[in-house]
Design a protein around this motif. Sequence first.
Motif, short mmCIF file in Angstrom:
data_model
loop_
_atom_site.label_atom_id
_atom_site.label_comp_id
_atom_site.label_asym_id
_atom_site.label_seq_id
_atom_site.Cartn_x
_atom_site.Cartn_y
_atom_site.Cartn_z
N LYS A 75 81.08 47.65 104.03
CA LYS A 75 80.63 48.41 105.30
C LYS A 75 80.64 49.71 104.97
CE LYS A 75 85.53 48.18 107.00
NZ LYS A 75 86.29 47.71 108.01
N SER A 76 81.30 50.24 103.94
CA SER A 76 81.44 51.81 103.76
C SER A 76 79.95 52.29 103.34
CB SER A 76 82.38 52.09 102.63
OG SER A 76 82.04 51.41 101.47
N TRP A 77 78.96 51.75 102.89
CA TRP A 77 77.58 51.88 102.67
C TRP A 77 76.84 52.43 103.57
CZ3 TRP A 77 76.01 53.22 97.98
CH2 TRP A 77 76.46 52.34 96.81
N LEU A 78 76.13 53.54 103.71
CA LEU A 78 75.63 54.12 105.18
C LEU A 78 73.88 54.22 104.16
CD1 LEU A 78 77.59 56.81 106.69
CD2 LEU A 78 77.33 54.37 107.27
N HIS A 79 72.98 54.01 105.16
CA HIS A 79 71.74 54.01 104.66
C HIS A 79 70.80 54.43 105.74
CE1 HIS A 79 71.29 50.11 106.58
NE2 HIS A 79 70.05 50.58 106.71
N CYS A 80 69.74 55.17 105.32
CA CYS A 80 68.54 55.48 106.24
C CYS A 80 67.14 55.10 105.73
CB CYS A 80 68.68 57.26 106.63
SG CYS A 80 68.20 58.24 105.05
N SER A 81 66.45 54.82 106.51
CA SER A 81 65.04 54.05 106.17
C SER A 81 63.87 55.17 106.67
CB SER A 81 64.95 52.65 106.38
OG SER A 81 66.15 51.89 106.18
N GLU A 82 63.03 55.32 105.68
CA GLU A 82 61.82 55.94 106.29
C GLU A 82 60.41 55.54 105.62
OE1 GLU A 82 61.78 59.95 104.79
OE2 GLU A 82 62.73 59.65 102.94
N PHE A 83 59.58 55.50 106.26
CA PHE A 83 57.98 55.14 105.92
C PHE A 83 57.67 56.40 105.06
CE2 PHE A 83 53.36 55.70 106.62
CZ PHE A 83 52.79 54.72 105.68
N LEU A 84 57.05 56.20 103.71
CA LEU A 84 56.52 57.14 103.02
C LEU A 84 55.11 57.58 103.00
CD1 LEU A 84 58.87 56.49 99.93
CD2 LEU A 84 59.15 58.23 101.58
N TRP A 85 54.37 56.39 102.44
CA TRP A 85 52.98 56.44 102.66
C TRP A 85 52.25 55.21 102.76
CZ3 TRP A 85 55.31 57.35 97.95
CH2 TRP A 85 54.84 56.39 96.85
N GLU A 86 50.86 55.39 103.00
CA GLU A 86 50.11 54.27 102.81
C GLU A 86 48.86 54.31 101.76
OE1 GLU A 86 46.24 52.74 105.86
OE2 GLU A 86 48.21 53.41 106.88
N GLU A 87 48.95 53.15 101.05
CA GLU A 87 47.84 53.08 99.88
C GLU A 87 46.85 52.33 100.26
OE1 GLU A 87 48.37 52.78 95.14
OE2 GLU A 87 49.82 52.19 96.33
N ASP A 88 45.55 52.68 100.40
CA ASP A 88 44.23 51.97 100.50
C ASP A 88 43.68 51.55 99.23
OD1 ASP A 88 42.67 50.21 101.88
OD2 ASP A 88 41.54 51.99 103.03
N LEU A 89 43.80 50.06 98.80
CA LEU A 89 43.29 49.52 97.64
C LEU A 89 42.03 48.67 98.05
CD1 LEU A 89 46.60 48.61 96.08
CD2 LEU A 89 45.45 50.72 95.64
N GLN A 90 41.45 48.23 96.95
CA GLN A 90 40.17 47.59 97.10
C GLN A 90 40.40 45.96 98.02
OE1 GLN A 90 37.91 46.70 93.58
NE2 GLN A 90 36.38 45.23 94.65
N ASN A 91 41.45 45.56 97.57
CA ASN A 91 41.64 44.00 98.04
C ASN A 91 43.05 44.20 98.95
OD1 ASN A 91 39.46 42.99 96.79
ND2 ASN A 91 40.73 42.76 95.02
N SER A 92 43.73 45.34 99.12
CA SER A 92 44.87 45.23 99.84
C SER A 92 45.18 46.55 100.52
CB SER A 92 45.95 44.70 99.17
OG SER A 92 46.45 45.41 98.21
N LYS A 93 46.10 46.69 101.46
CA LYS A 93 46.69 48.08 101.71
C LYS A 93 48.27 47.92 101.39
CE LYS A 93 44.25 50.26 105.36
NZ LYS A 93 44.30 50.60 106.81
N LYS A 94 48.95 48.66 100.85
CA LYS A 94 50.10 48.89 100.51
C LYS A 94 50.80 49.94 101.47
CE LYS A 94 49.91 46.83 95.79
NZ LYS A 94 50.47 47.25 94.52
N TYR A 95 52.06 49.52 102.02
CA TYR A 95 52.86 50.59 102.86
C TYR A 95 54.14 50.86 102.11
CZ TYR A 95 49.48 49.55 106.31
OH TYR A 95 48.21 49.45 107.03
N HIS A 96 54.50 52.10 101.66
CA HIS A 96 55.61 52.31 100.89
C HIS A 96 56.76 52.89 101.77
CE1 HIS A 96 53.47 52.16 96.90
NE2 HIS A 96 52.46 52.26 97.90
N TYR A 97 57.81 52.44 101.63
CA TYR A 97 59.25 52.77 102.31
C TYR A 97 60.22 53.25 101.27
CZ TYR A 97 56.88 50.18 106.12
OH TYR A 97 56.01 49.94 107.01
N ARG A 98 61.26 53.95 101.74
CA ARG A 98 62.32 54.30 101.14
C ARG A 98 63.53 53.93 102.01
NH1 ARG A 98 63.88 60.40 98.90
NH2 ARG A 98 63.87 60.41 101.24
N VAL A 99 64.58 53.50 101.29
CA VAL A 99 66.16 53.23 101.84
C VAL A 99 67.08 54.15 100.95
CG1 VAL A 99 67.85 51.64 102.50
CG2 VAL A 99 65.25 51.01 102.72
#
Length: 175
Positions: A75-99
């Motif tokens: 329980k001593s671990w603290l974290h924050c999460s955030e959206f970084l960027w969106e990557e548009d590829l030919q066959n997919s879209k990738k959404y990048h996040y960091r914790v």
Amino acid sequence: MDEENENAAIEKVAHTIVKKVIHAAQEYYLNNVQKEEEAEYTARNIQWTTCESFTVERGLQQIEEYISQTWELHKSWLHCSEFLWEEDLQNSKKYHYRVLWSIPTRRKPIPLATASTYFVIEISKIKPVTLPVEVFFFLESSRLIHRPEQCRFREKWLKDIIENKIILRERLKLP
């Protein structure tokens, strides 16, 4: 004097027996109990949203849900999460996040180092939109890609990153 020698000899034999018993117990644990615990573990996961109902905010919520329900962290671990960027590829879209992880204490409320885990949520442009999103994550110091349904997260991974950063900081004599 004879009684003292006898007591010393008995004590020496007792120490030898205790050492052997402790060694045998450790060996038994490593060879049997620990392997059984590892074998019995099945990776836990959550029900990820479908491609059609995915949003950046929903992705962030699900990453938080996944961490809170499946990762075994102190329980001593603290974290924050955030959206970084969106990557548009030919066959997919990738959404990048960091914790971003840290362990602040009373003595050091601002930690000397942090550890990051990066999540990628992939939305296929080819597969049916009713299928769940693809999710994987990796740690900042590693190229190994983990899939939530196949991986048991280890708190040690975060500790190792932070310890290595602190060691590097000390070697470089940074403030």
